[in-house]
Design a protein around this motif. Structure first.
Motif, PDB file in Angstrom:
ATOM      1  N   PHE A 103      56.083  38.118  30.109  1.00  0.00           N
ATOM      2  CA  PHE A 103      55.934  39.028  28.952  1.00  0.00           C
ATOM      3  C   PHE A 103      54.948  40.157  29.211  1.00  0.00           C
ATOM      4  CE2 PHE A 103      51.866  37.938  27.045  1.00  0.00           C
ATOM      5  CZ  PHE A 103      51.627  36.638  27.456  1.00  0.00           C
ATOM      6  N   TYR A 104      53.977  39.899  30.105  1.00  0.00           N
ATOM      7  CA  TYR A 104      52.971  40.925  30.413  1.00  0.00           C
ATOM      8  C   TYR A 104      53.645  42.164  31.024  1.00  0.00           C
ATOM      9  CZ  TYR A 104      47.988  41.874  31.485  1.00  0.00           C
ATOM     10  OH  TYR A 104      46.703  42.359  31.511  1.00  0.00           O
ATOM     11  N   SER A 105      54.627  41.932  31.888  1.00  0.00           N
ATOM     12  CA  SER A 105      55.313  43.052  32.553  1.00  0.00           C
ATOM     13  C   SER A 105      56.102  43.887  31.550  1.00  0.00           C
ATOM     14  CB  SER A 105      56.272  42.535  33.618  1.00  0.00           C
ATOM     15  OG  SER A 105      55.630  41.620  34.450  1.00  0.00           O
ATOM     16  N   MET A 227      39.983  36.260  29.419  1.00  0.00           N
ATOM     17  CA  MET A 227      39.090  36.072  30.567  1.00  0.00           C
ATOM     18  C   MET A 227      39.817  35.440  31.752  1.00  0.00           C
ATOM     19  SD  MET A 227      35.301  35.505  29.387  1.00  0.00           S
ATOM     20  CE  MET A 227      34.804  35.434  27.697  1.00  0.00           C
ATOM     21  N   SER A 228      41.127  35.452  31.740  1.00  0.00           N
ATOM     22  CA  SER A 228      41.952  34.912  32.839  1.00  0.00           C
ATOM     23  C   SER A 228      41.571  33.472  33.186  1.00  0.00           C
ATOM     24  CB  SER A 228      41.821  35.761  34.109  1.00  0.00           C
ATOM     25  OG  SER A 228      41.946  37.130  33.854  1.00  0.00           O
ATOM     26  N   LEU A 229      41.391  32.627  32.156  1.00  0.00           N
ATOM     27  CA  LEU A 229      40.921  31.262  32.409  1.00  0.00           C
ATOM     28  C   LEU A 229      41.995  30.208  32.160  1.00  0.00           C
ATOM     29  CD1 LEU A 229      37.448  31.503  30.639  1.00  0.00           C
ATOM     30  CD2 LEU A 229      37.902  31.501  33.101  1.00  0.00           C
ATOM     31  N   VAL A 321      48.427  41.897  39.182  1.00  0.00           N
ATOM     32  CA  VAL A 321      48.363  41.618  40.604  1.00  0.00           C
ATOM     33  C   VAL A 321      47.632  40.288  40.849  1.00  0.00           C
ATOM     34  CG1 VAL A 321      47.161  42.384  42.671  1.00  0.00           C
ATOM     35  CG2 VAL A 321      48.608  43.970  41.446  1.00  0.00           C
ATOM     36  N   SER A 322      46.594  40.020  40.052  1.00  0.00           N
ATOM     37  CA  SER A 322      45.877  38.751  40.247  1.00  0.00           C
ATOM     38  C   SER A 322      46.750  37.569  39.845  1.00  0.00           C
ATOM     39  CB  SER A 322      44.532  38.747  39.507  1.00  0.00           C
ATOM     40  OG  SER A 322      44.700  38.568  38.121  1.00  0.00           O
ATOM     41  N   LEU A 323      47.599  37.782  38.834  1.00  0.00           N
ATOM     42  CA  LEU A 323      48.527  36.711  38.434  1.00  0.00           C
ATOM     43  C   LEU A 323      49.559  36.463  39.532  1.00  0.00           C
ATOM     44  CD1 LEU A 323      49.203  37.824  34.769  1.00  0.00           C
ATOM     45  CD2 LEU A 323      48.512  35.520  35.402  1.00  0.00           C
TER      46      LEU A 323
END
Ligand code: PHE
Length: 449
Positions: A103-105, A227-229, A321-323
């Motif tokens: 969904f982020y894309s 926070m990407s946790l 990119v981190s995902l």
């Protein structure tokens, strides 16, 4: 095996972690989730959750990563080789990354469409009703959102297949402060709008009767997402932390920036929401409905509109990119594929998932599960369930399974930093964080209200 280095400098570390953390979660998701959950009451809970739950979880992920210097799945294996079950936490993180990318894309694709519209100057030619109609027809065209989304996914693939090079780190160092400046500028600018008073009380005057268990649950999900946790990204990034660096400094700086940028976005967006009569509970479209109205009216709005949507896109790609890196690292290492092939396979998988998400938003779409379109389903499944469950398992691991001395040595960098704060962190990690997450789940299941 990948070669494992460390981040080059303290600033590089904060910029890299910050690049993953600061993203659509702050600018796009936070205002609409706060809007749906009563505004100020939600924001208050959000700040508390970030301090008491998210920082301890981030420190736990860092210490697992820095100690094991491995990818998410192997990290658990290295610390407890005879308890293979823990590797499942790594797998859960990888699955979560895929769904989030789905969904982020799509949202990043919207940012690209709006960037193009900003460049062509089309906001200025439309009144609020037309802007809204235009957005609806964009979503319902089907192929347009899909095309932008696929373009975005492909760009990610190109970057990841080359490895996360200095280019993206440098880009981050430039873009993150710039984004901050633009947001401050926009917040100041919205102070001149009529809806300001209503917006400030919406953001800062809590109505405590609005705080419920479900508001808490949403705040936990939003804070972990932002926070990407709870999915091992910070385990991977933790593996690049230098032994002598203070984890407290990195986690503290990143957490404070994250909260500040989220509130700043609220202050930039809600005055426009109230001035132009947009419903604060309009959901994922909120930012895209509210902001073009400001750009259409403000002096210099043409340029600021372009800058804003460019930065929205840039913030998105540094996070996505981190995902993608989590998935690609796993696929290439565990299936012994080249990084290029692993990236290609990941791009295909994410391309399919995100196209389905985009199509599921069309009116009358049959891509529904339990009455929710796929986009909403992936969004709420990851934030409300997968990340809190992942976070729960990670703190249990760090607090109860990992060797106590080892945990202390990592958190305090061998006794160099935060030795006084350490007992507080340890207690939060062992008791408080897991207890709160369990309580919230019981509420969710209706066991406790
Ligand atoms: N933290 C990112 C944001 O706020 C999103 C993200 C979630 C990135 C999970 C990586 C992992 O947009």
């Amino acid at each position: 095996m990948r070669k494992r280095g460390t981040f080059a400098s303290g600033f590089g570390t904060v910029a890299a972690v910050g690049g993953s953390v600061i993203g659509l979660g702050n600018i796009w998701r936070f205002p609409y989730i706060a809007g749906e959950n009563g505004g100020a009451a939600f924001i208050l809970v959000y700040v508390l959750v970030s301090l008491l739950l998210s920082i301890p979880l981030m420190l736990s992920e860092f210490s697992i990563g820095r100690h094991s210097r491995s990818n998410t799945m192997r990290a658990f294996h290295k610390i407890v080789p005879n308890q293979p079950g823990w590797q499942g936490v790594g797998l859960l993180g990888i699955a979560t990354a895929l769904l989030i990318l789905g969904f982020y894309s799509v949202i990043a694709g919207w940012a690209l469409e709006f960037l193009q519209e900003a460049v062509s100057g089309s906001f200025h030619a439309q009144n609020p009703t037309e802007l809204k109609e235009n957005f609806t027809s964009f979503i319902n065209s089907g192929w347009r959102p899909v095309a932008w989304t696929l373009l975005f996914v492909a760009m990610n693939g190109v970057i990841v297949s080359r490895g996360i090079q200095k280019g993206i780190e440098k880009f981050n160092k430039l873009v993150t402060p710039l984004m901050f400046l633009i947001l401050v500028g926009m917040a100041i600018n919205s102070f001149s709008l009529e809806g300001l008073r209503e917006a400030v009380s919406f953001v800062f005057k809590p109505d405590f009767s609005k705080i419920s268990a479900s508001v808490f649950m949403q705040a936990v999900g939003q804070s972990f997402f932002s926070m990407s946790l709870g999915m091992g990204i910070m385990i991977t990034y933790g593996s690049y932390l230098r032994p002598g660096d203070s984890m407290f400094r990195v986690a503290g700086t990143v957490a404070i920036s994250d909260v500040c940028i989220a509130i700043l976005s609220g202050l930039a967006i809600f005055p426009a929401v109230f001035t132009f009569g947009i419903n604060p509970t309009s959901g994922p479209e909120l930012v895209f409905l509210a902001l073009p109205n400001i750009f259409a009216q403000m002096t210099g709005g043409y340029v600021i509109g372009i800058l804003f949507f460019f930065l929205l896109f840039a913030a998105a790609i540094t996070s996505s990119v981190s995902l993608m890196e989590v998935v690609v690292a796993y696929v290439s290492e565990e299936f012994r594929l080249s990084r290029r092939l692993a990236s290609l396979l990941t791009v295909v998988a994410v391309g399919i998932l995100s196209s389905l998400c985009a199509l599921s938003q069309m009116q009358g779409s049959s891509l529904l599960v339990a009455g929710k379109n796929l986009f909403d389903l992936f969004d709420s499944l990851t934030s409300t369930y997968m990340m809190p469950i992942g976070g729960f398992l990670i703190v249990i691991f760090a607090g109860w399974v990992m060797n106590k001395e080892l945990f202390r040595n990592e958190i305090t960098s061998e006794g160099r930093f935060g030795t006084r704060l350490y007992p507080v962190v340890r207690a939060l990690v062992r008791f408080f964080v897991p207890a709160v997450i369990v309580l919230l789940f019981l509420t969710q299941l209706g066991v406790w209200k």
